[in-house]
Structures are given as structure tokens and as C-alpha cells.
Design a protein around this motif. Structure first.
Motif, mmCIF file in Angstrom:
data_model
loop_
_atom_site.group_PDB
_atom_site.id
_atom_site.type_symbol
_atom_site.label_atom_id
_atom_site.label_comp_id
_atom_site.label_asym_id
_atom_site.label_seq_id
_atom_site.Cartn_x
_atom_site.Cartn_y
_atom_site.Cartn_z
ATOM 1 N N ASP A 1 -2.481 0.418 -0.516
ATOM 2 C CA ASP A 1 -2.353 -0.163 0.974
ATOM 3 C C ASP A 1 -1.462 -1.238 1.402
ATOM 4 O O ASP A 1 -1.627 -0.982 2.647
ATOM 5 C CB ASP A 1 -3.631 0.206 0.972
ATOM 6 C CG ASP A 1 -3.389 0.475 2.873
ATOM 7 O OD1 ASP A 1 -4.157 1.276 2.796
ATOM 8 O OD2 ASP A 1 -4.486 -0.353 2.884
ATOM 9 N N LYS A 2 -1.300 -2.095 0.827
ATOM 10 C CA LYS A 2 -0.670 -3.281 0.880
ATOM 11 C C LYS A 2 1.041 -3.298 1.393
ATOM 12 O O LYS A 2 2.137 -3.922 1.737
ATOM 13 C CB LYS A 2 -0.621 -4.528 0.517
ATOM 14 C CG LYS A 2 -1.856 -4.838 0.187
ATOM 15 C CD LYS A 2 -2.125 -5.676 2.234
ATOM 16 C CE LYS A 2 -4.031 -5.706 1.850
ATOM 17 N NZ LYS A 2 -5.200 -4.176 1.416
ATOM 18 N N ASN A 3 1.630 -2.411 0.957
ATOM 19 C CA ASN A 3 3.098 -1.903 0.853
ATOM 20 C C ASN A 3 3.263 -0.767 1.795
ATOM 21 O O ASN A 3 2.686 0.224 1.476
ATOM 22 C CB ASN A 3 3.564 -1.068 -0.638
ATOM 23 C CG ASN A 3 4.775 -1.383 -0.640
ATOM 24 O OD1 ASN A 3 5.718 -0.002 0.176
ATOM 25 N ND2 ASN A 3 5.795 -1.828 -1.187
ATOM 26 N N LEU B 1 -1.232 4.492 15.611
ATOM 27 C CA LEU B 1 -0.934 2.615 15.841
ATOM 28 C C LEU B 1 0.683 2.344 15.582
ATOM 29 O O LEU B 1 0.817 1.493 15.938
ATOM 30 C CB LEU B 1 -1.960 2.066 15.236
ATOM 31 C CG LEU B 1 -2.965 2.177 15.588
ATOM 32 C CD1 LEU B 1 -4.348 1.771 14.751
ATOM 33 C CD2 LEU B 1 -2.902 1.239 16.569
ATOM 34 N N LYS B 2 1.065 3.604 14.519
ATOM 35 C CA LYS B 2 2.523 3.324 13.761
ATOM 36 C C LYS B 2 3.235 3.172 14.718
ATOM 37 O O LYS B 2 4.672 3.097 14.463
ATOM 38 C CB LYS B 2 2.313 4.479 12.900
ATOM 39 C CG LYS B 2 3.230 4.942 11.739
ATOM 40 C CD LYS B 2 3.060 5.022 10.570
ATOM 41 C CE LYS B 2 3.471 6.125 10.645
ATOM 42 N NZ LYS B 2 3.892 7.177 9.505
ATOM 43 N N ASP C 1 6.980 -1.500 10.227
ATOM 44 C CA ASP C 1 5.835 -2.251 10.341
ATOM 45 C C ASP C 1 6.266 -3.733 9.718
ATOM 46 O O ASP C 1 6.010 -4.675 9.746
ATOM 47 C CB ASP C 1 5.074 -2.531 8.287
ATOM 48 C CG ASP C 1 4.340 -3.199 8.136
ATOM 49 O OD1 ASP C 1 3.363 -3.021 9.352
ATOM 50 O OD2 ASP C 1 3.689 -3.174 7.115
ATOM 51 N N ASN C 2 7.113 -3.867 11.222
ATOM 52 C CA ASN C 2 7.916 -5.347 11.048
ATOM 53 C C ASN C 2 7.175 -6.134 11.762
ATOM 54 O O ASN C 2 7.185 -7.327 11.676
ATOM 55 C CB ASN C 2 9.556 -5.362 11.701
ATOM 56 C CG ASN C 2 10.251 -4.065 11.560
ATOM 57 O OD1 ASN C 2 11.090 -4.491 10.648
ATOM 58 N ND2 ASN C 2 10.289 -3.279 12.123
ATOM 59 N N LEU C 3 6.325 -5.706 12.859
ATOM 60 C CA LEU C 3 4.281 -6.646 13.495
ATOM 61 C C LEU C 3 3.728 -6.599 11.909
ATOM 62 O O LEU C 3 2.980 -7.128 12.031
ATOM 63 C CB LEU C 3 4.834 -6.097 14.723
ATOM 64 C CG LEU C 3 5.404 -6.260 15.518
ATOM 65 C CD1 LEU C 3 5.494 -5.645 17.054
ATOM 66 C CD2 LEU C 3 6.537 -7.411 15.959
ATOM 67 N N LYS C 4 3.802 -6.030 10.678
ATOM 68 C CA LYS C 4 2.718 -6.328 10.008
ATOM 69 C C LYS C 4 1.731 -5.654 10.938
ATOM 70 O O LYS C 4 0.458 -6.098 10.432
ATOM 71 C CB LYS C 4 3.249 -7.691 9.618
ATOM 72 C CG LYS C 4 3.952 -7.937 9.469
ATOM 73 C CD LYS C 4 4.654 -7.327 8.046
ATOM 74 C CE LYS C 4 5.951 -8.432 8.119
ATOM 75 N NZ LYS C 4 6.299 -7.269 6.949
ATOM 76 N N GLY D 1 0.041 -2.763 10.331
ATOM 77 C CA GLY D 1 0.104 -1.960 9.484
ATOM 78 C C GLY D 1 -0.868 -2.581 8.461
ATOM 79 O O GLY D 1 -2.043 -2.412 7.674
ATOM 80 N N LYS D 2 -0.221 -4.292 7.702
ATOM 81 C CA LYS D 2 -0.937 -4.353 6.845
ATOM 82 C C LYS D 2 -1.795 -5.464 7.242
ATOM 83 O O LYS D 2 -3.472 -5.372 6.726
ATOM 84 C CB LYS D 2 -0.095 -5.557 5.734
ATOM 85 C CG LYS D 2 -0.098 -6.708 5.343
ATOM 86 C CD LYS D 2 0.876 -7.179 4.597
ATOM 87 C CE LYS D 2 1.773 -6.422 3.699
ATOM 88 N NZ LYS D 2 2.837 -7.173 3.369
ATOM 89 N N LEU D 3 -2.027 -5.710 8.700
ATOM 90 C CA LEU D 3 -3.668 -6.414 9.447
ATOM 91 C C LEU D 3 -4.103 -5.109 8.846
ATOM 92 O O LEU D 3 -5.610 -5.811 8.761
ATOM 93 C CB LEU D 3 -2.620 -6.721 10.285
ATOM 94 C CG LEU D 3 -4.278 -7.325 11.668
ATOM 95 C CD1 LEU D 3 -4.446 -8.664 10.916
ATOM 96 C CD2 LEU D 3 -3.626 -8.121 13.206
#
Length: 403
Positions: free
Chosen positions: A73-75, A146-147, A153-156, A158-160
Motif C-alpha cells: 500500500d506504500k508503493n 482523490l487520485k 502520487d508526486n505530492l505523496k 496516496g502515501k499520506l
């Protein structure tokens, strides 16, 4: 079956709607080692009866699966595949866990109940699993929405969100054990807020569209041509680097089309282009991408951006570390994202491994010698991605020539 068990069954639904294995791991860990959760008031007989979940091998297996889920999920590349399968995996996981839990904790009570010949354990599990499926679908559509703000995910973002969800499962599990009813109410409020925001965004997006001057159909405000009647828009709205509409309009249609392509949008109708193995074609108006403007024009457009960012990164590099980070972010958003949006996820995955190695090395160099590290980082990453992009489309063109 008492009220606490009912709350636990209902309260587990939102946790499984967010993660597949992590809630099961926390449950098994709690039942195997309740002494580690001394702050939770639990019923000792329930823990004692949950012999299946208290087995250490099961805790280890669920722990490994949770770690794999956490890493995936982090990738951003693996997350795409994971999100497609999750709405179906989560209800199954929830159903299996609840059947085991209910059948062990409430054997006597459940067996004493007759619901038209149906096993109430299965009925309760299916109802809960359906609720998990519905919430998982709501989550998926919300994440897809949101995507749109950060496709790669350049602004991260998704990771956040992923970290927030992990935290939610941990604290949600604890809150469920401590104050189950409050946790359920809180989650219902969160769902309502997400649905409201998504609905509001959809309405806002529709309002952002304009009527075609010719056929009166709704089209994107930054479209250069109507997808319904092919009427050309002389002054479309400019598009921002996050795909947002700017109030300003432009008469430079050629440059505007290049900006649309860099956002993975059709240069005519401005619809979002999904990643395709062959030369991308707009599914809305059937426009072949990189025809007008051409592929060479798009690459030259990006090269011009590269020279500007390279010069900026050199100057910003004189600010220790901070200048390097700013340059790296701009490189990802402005230079790399327009190429990566057309590359397959496999290519992106291997490129990201190389990125991380480069980043780790250069970030230390950027602490003292940012004016060297920042341009070097910018140049290496840009040339790697550009090379993959050019090779992909050159190979596609070769295939088309043989047909």
C-alpha cells in the motif's frame, strides 16, 4: 451473544473496509496476549474460548500478511492492483474471521437459535461481509477521486492517506475495545463527510464544465475541441499543474495542447487518458495522442522545462538541504510526471527502485553541496524517464509500420 460482542462485530466492519489483514492480526494478537493490552477491559471467558485465534502460528502468519499489505500500500504502483482487488478480498477475510470467532465464542447460544433452518453464524457473517464490501467500494471510489489531484502520487497524497489509514486501524481497534459505540458513531460521521465532500466535488466539477457554443453539450473548460460536434474552442481555460482549471484563458492553442498532454489529457476534448500498452487513444473522441502536437514537439516542450528546472535547481542548491528537496519535488511534478503517466506500472516500479538509490546518495551530498546534488538529481532522473518514454513510443511506431 451480549451487547459487547454485537458492538465488536459491527465495529470490526470499518476496520476491515480499510485493511484486509491488519485488523485480523491485531485481533489475534490481542487474544493471544491479552496481558499486552492491560488498558482494555475484556471478558476473560471470551479470550479463553478463542483458542483458534490465540495460536502463535496464526499471529505470525497474519503479521507477515499485514506487513506485505503495508508495503504494497506504500508503493504507488502496487497500490493500483491492490485497490482493485481489495473490495472483494476484504469481505471474504471478514466473513471467515467472524465465522471462526462467532462459532467459537457463542456455540451454545448460536446453536440454540433456529432461524428458518439457517445457521445464524453464516447470516451474521454475510450481513457484515456485505457491509464491508459496500464500505470498501466507497473507500475505493473516494481514493480514485482523490487520485485525480495527484495521478502519480508526486505530492505523496496516496502515501499520506495510506499512513492515515494504518493509524486509523490501530487506534480504531483500541477505540473499539475501549469505547465501541463511540467508535462506530465516529466512523459513520467520517463516512458521511467523505460522501458529502465527494458529492460536492462532483457538483463543482460539473459546474466547471462549459457549454459548447455550437451543440450546447457540456465539455471541459480547457478543451480545445468539442467531443460531440468537433467545434473548435478558440480560447479555452488554462490548466494547472494539478489538472485544475485556471480562470485565465489562452489563445496559444498549440502550447495549451502540450500542457494537456503533460497532464495525460486529450489535446482536443481534454478527457483523462488511461495508461495503454500501445499508442494512447482518447476513449471519448478517438483522438490519437502525439499526432498534433507530435511526439517530437512534446519532448521539446519537456526539454525546455528541463533546462529551466535545471537552472533553478543549481541556484536553489545553495540553500542546504531545503533547496535540494524543493528541486526534487519540482523535478517529479513538472518533468517526470508527464512522461511517467504514459509508462506502464512495471517500468515505473523498476525506475522507482533506481530513484531511491539515487535519492539516498544525493540527499547526503545535498546537505553541503546542494548546488551540485540538485542539478545532478534532476538531470539523472529526467534522462532515465525520458529514455524509457522515447523507447516505448519508438517501439510502438515500429509495430504500427509493420501493420
Amino acid at each position: 451473544m451480549n451487547i459487547n460482542q454485537v458492538i465488536a462485530i459491527i465495529g470490526a466492519i470499518p476496520l476491515f473496509a480499510v485493511r484486509t489483514f491488519f485488523p485480523a492480526f491485531l485481533t489475534a494478537l490481542f487474544l493471544a496476549h491479552p496481558e499486552w493490552f492491560s488498558f482494555i477491559n475484556y471478558e476473560s471467558e471470551i479470550v479463553a474460548e478463542s483458542s483458534f485465534w490465540a495460536q502463535h502460528w496464526l499471529v505470525i502468519v497474519l503479521g507477515i500478511l499485514s506487513i506485505l499489505e503495508f508495503i504494497s500500500d506504500k508503493n504507488s504502483s502496487l497500490r493500483i492492483f491492490l485497490h482493485e482487488a481489495e473490495p472483494y478480498m476484504k469481505p471474504i477475510a471478514y466473513l471467515l474471521i467472524q465465522i471462526f470467532a462467532l462459532s467459537q465464542q457463542n456455540t451454545e447460544v448460536i446453536n440454540a437459535i433456529q432461524w428458518s433452518g439457517f445457521n445464524p453464524v453464516i447470516i451474521i457473517g454475510i450481513i457484515g461481509a456485505f457491509a464491508v464490501y459496500v464500505l470498501a467500494k466507497i473507500r475505493k471510489t473516494t481514493l480514485d477521486w482523490l487520485k485525480n489531484f495527484d495521478l502519480d502520487d508526486n505530492l505523496k497524497i496516496g502515501k499520506l492517506i495510506s499512513w492515515i489509514e494504518d493509524s486509523f486501524v490501530v487506534f480504531g481497534f483500541i477505540l473499539l475495545m475501549v469505547a465501541g459505540i463511540f467508535m462506530i458513531i465516529l466512523y459513520l460521521i467520517i463516512i458521511a463527510i467523505l460522501i458529502f465532500l465527494r458529492h460536492k466535488y462532483k457538483k463543482r466539477s460539473e459546474k466547471a464544465k462549459i457549454e459548447c457554443p455550437n451543440c450546447k453539450n457540456k465539455i471541459y473548460s480547457f478543451a480545445t475541441k468539442c467531443q460531440y460536434c468537433n467545434f473548435e474552442i478558440s480560447e479555452p481555460h488554462k490548466i494547472g499543474f494539478l489538472g485544475n482549471r485556471k480562470n485565465a484563458k489562452t489563445k496559444d492553442i498549440k502550447t495549451h495542447k502540450l500542457h494537456l498532454l503533460s497532464q495525460s489529457r486529450c489535446p482536443n476534448c481534454a478527457s483523462i487518458i488511461k495508461k495503454q500498452k500501445s499508442t494512447p487513444i482518447c476513449s471519448e473522441c478517438q483522438t490519437k495522442l502525439f499526432d498534433n502536437p507530435s511526439l517530437d514537439e512534446f519532448i521539446k516542450f519537456q526539454d525546455l522545462r528541463f533546462y529551466k528546472i535545471l537552472a533553478f535547481s543549481f541556484l536553489a542548491g545553495f540553500i542546504p538541504l531545503f533547496g535540494f528537496i524543493v528541486s526534487a519535488v519540482l523535478t517529479d511534478i513538472i518533468l517526470l510526471a508527464p512522461y511517467r503517466r504514459y509508462l506502464s506500472n512495471i517500468n515505473n516500479f523498476f525506475i522507482k527502485i533506481l530513484y531511491r538509490l539515487i535519492f539516498i546518495i544525493l540527499v547526503f551530498l545535498g546537505i553541503a553541496l546542494g548546488f551540485i546534488a540538485a542539478p545532478l538529481y534532476c538531470g539523472i532522473k529526467y534522462l532515465i524517464v525520458k529514455d524509457r518514454f522515447v523507447k516505448k513510443f519508438n517501439s510502438n511506431n515500429e509495430v504500427l509500420k509493420t501493420l
